[in-house]
Design an enzyme around this catalytic site. Sequence first.
Site, PDB file in Angstrom:
ATOM      1  N   GLY A 113       0.838  -1.207   0.000  1.00  0.00           N
ATOM      2  CA  GLY A 113       0.000   0.000   0.000  1.00  0.00           C
ATOM      3  C   GLY A 113       0.862   1.241   0.000  1.00  0.00           C
ATOM      4  O   GLY A 113       2.050   1.177  -0.310  1.00  0.00           O
ATOM      5  N   ASN A 114       0.296   2.383   0.304  1.00  0.00           N
ATOM      6  CA  ASN A 114       1.088   3.610   0.416  1.00  0.00           C
ATOM      7  C   ASN A 114       0.445   4.536   1.438  1.00  0.00           C
ATOM      8  O   ASN A 114      -0.606   4.212   2.002  1.00  0.00           O
ATOM      9  CB  ASN A 114       1.232   4.278  -0.955  1.00  0.00           C
ATOM     10  CG  ASN A 114      -0.106   4.657  -1.543  1.00  0.00           C
ATOM     11  OD1 ASN A 114      -0.809   5.507  -1.020  1.00  0.00           O
ATOM     12  ND2 ASN A 114      -0.490   3.991  -2.638  1.00  0.00           N
ATOM     13  N   HIS A 115       1.094   5.665   1.695  1.00  0.00           N
ATOM     14  CA  HIS A 115       0.670   6.544   2.794  1.00  0.00           C
ATOM     15  C   HIS A 115      -0.446   7.525   2.422  1.00  0.00           C
ATOM     16  O   HIS A 115      -0.744   8.417   3.201  1.00  0.00           O
ATOM     17  CB  HIS A 115       1.867   7.345   3.308  1.00  0.00           C
ATOM     18  CG  HIS A 115       2.877   6.507   4.014  1.00  0.00           C
ATOM     19  ND1 HIS A 115       2.575   5.800   5.146  1.00  0.00           N
ATOM     20  CD2 HIS A 115       4.171   6.225   3.727  1.00  0.00           C
ATOM     21  CE1 HIS A 115       3.640   5.134   5.549  1.00  0.00           C
ATOM     22  NE2 HIS A 115       4.626   5.375   4.685  1.00  0.00           N
ATOM     23  N   SER A 116      -1.042   7.388   1.243  1.00  0.00           N
ATOM     24  CA  SER A 116      -2.084   8.361   0.861  1.00  0.00           C
ATOM     25  C   SER A 116      -3.227   8.339   1.892  1.00  0.00           C
ATOM     26  O   SER A 116      -3.717   7.276   2.264  1.00  0.00           O
ATOM     27  CB  SER A 116      -2.628   8.011  -0.524  1.00  0.00           C
ATOM     28  OG  SER A 116      -3.786   8.776  -0.770  1.00  0.00           O
ATOM     29  N   ALA A 162      -3.799   7.568  -5.126  1.00  0.00           N
ATOM     30  CA  ALA A 162      -2.410   7.095  -5.255  1.00  0.00           C
ATOM     31  C   ALA A 162      -2.509   5.599  -5.548  1.00  0.00           C
ATOM     32  O   ALA A 162      -2.502   4.767  -4.638  1.00  0.00           O
ATOM     33  CB  ALA A 162      -1.658   7.354  -3.966  1.00  0.00           C
TER      34      ALA A 162
END
Length: 403
Positions: free
Chosen positions: A212-215, A280
């Site tokens: 995943g990512n930090h969005s 994102a």
Amino acid sequence: MSVLRGKKVLLGITAGIAAYKTASLVRLFVKSGAEVKVVMTPAAKDFITPLTLSTLSNNPVVSSFTHEEDDNAMWNNHVELGLWADLMVIAPATANSLSKMANGTSDNLLIATYLSAKCPVYFAPAMDLDMYKHPSTKESFDTLMDYGNIMIPAEHGELASGLVGQGRMAEPEAIIKFIENHIIDNLPMYGKTVLITAGPTYEPIDPVRFIGNHSSGKMGFALARAAVELGAQVKMICGPTHESFPHDLIHFIPVLTAQDMFEAVHDHFKDCDVAIMAAAVSDYRPKTVATEKIKKHSETFKIELVKTRDILASCGEIKSEQFLVGFALETDNELENAIDKLKKKNLDLIVLNSLRDKGAGFGTSTNKVTLIRKDESVVSLPLKSKMEVGMDIMNEILIQLNA
Ligand code: CTP
């Protein structure tokens, strides 16, 4: 959430029996998030007390130019009150007060305030059926509407006289709905559908892990809020996020993976007027997803990744009338890279975020963006809250839609 939220509503009450219903009207305005102040004619106090109305509105109620009961008689400033309001509602509006409003007969505080108000003014007539039909009343209606005031027509039904016909003041719920609809119908994005993607995507590795990512989804939600403030319907296709913004005009479609997001976007893209891809999206996903939790047997571990489909580019390929907006998050050669994405993905506008700018990017409540139009002209915005940036982007889209 009501469009009346945060609005300053000035309720003018004139002397009709329907004045007793204004207690509910004040409550409904307050419930919808509006701040309410009441101005009434002296005779209206025979039908409902200022104490009831000030208790419900949480504000003092005024009815004359001075506070007679106050030793230090204070001047009630009708100009200030008129300018304070975002909208004024005269309900009930009697034949007598309507005639005074139409002719500028400023013999009480309510009429003086009405004449001072610069905001939209709604009036809800209430009178007996023959008075309602009388040519002089009709003339007042016409004159007031010619001046730009908005009439909330009286309803048909049993009247205080016992007669049955048109003249009953619209019910408080109907007055609120009428005003809400009128505000929405006159917003610049009314009738437009805006599709927004937001948040991260999660690409599963096994039943408990993902890429995943930090969005945070904050920018997408700010865009959604700005779009509904301008009257648009929003389809919000959103990856996992802690953000929420329940609103009648927002259809929230939660998704998990890039593939889910791709499918949801294509279910709705053809029917939208504007599409803004603020998500994102993970560029890669594990080629296979383990069905059981992966055990830590070896010292190193490799996951083979395959590219996800580029949702924004796929919309650029099929778009017809839709206004398509993308985001570009860059760390170097920002402008050049963003212009390259604008062209390659066939966009109408690209919003450039540089990770080199302090306060821009993931997780923060601020953002610093540069807007690049199709003709490559550039608008650089200063650091602002994401809410403000959302409104700036929507306003730029509006300008281009109307160009
Ligand atoms: N985007 C998308 N689908 C993807 C990847 C990105 O719709 N699979 C969209 C994003 O929502 C954003 C834009 O493409 O609006 C740009 O994303 P970004 O990651 O900055 O650029 P990429 O095109 O993925 O290129 P790169 O990561 O190589 O910079």
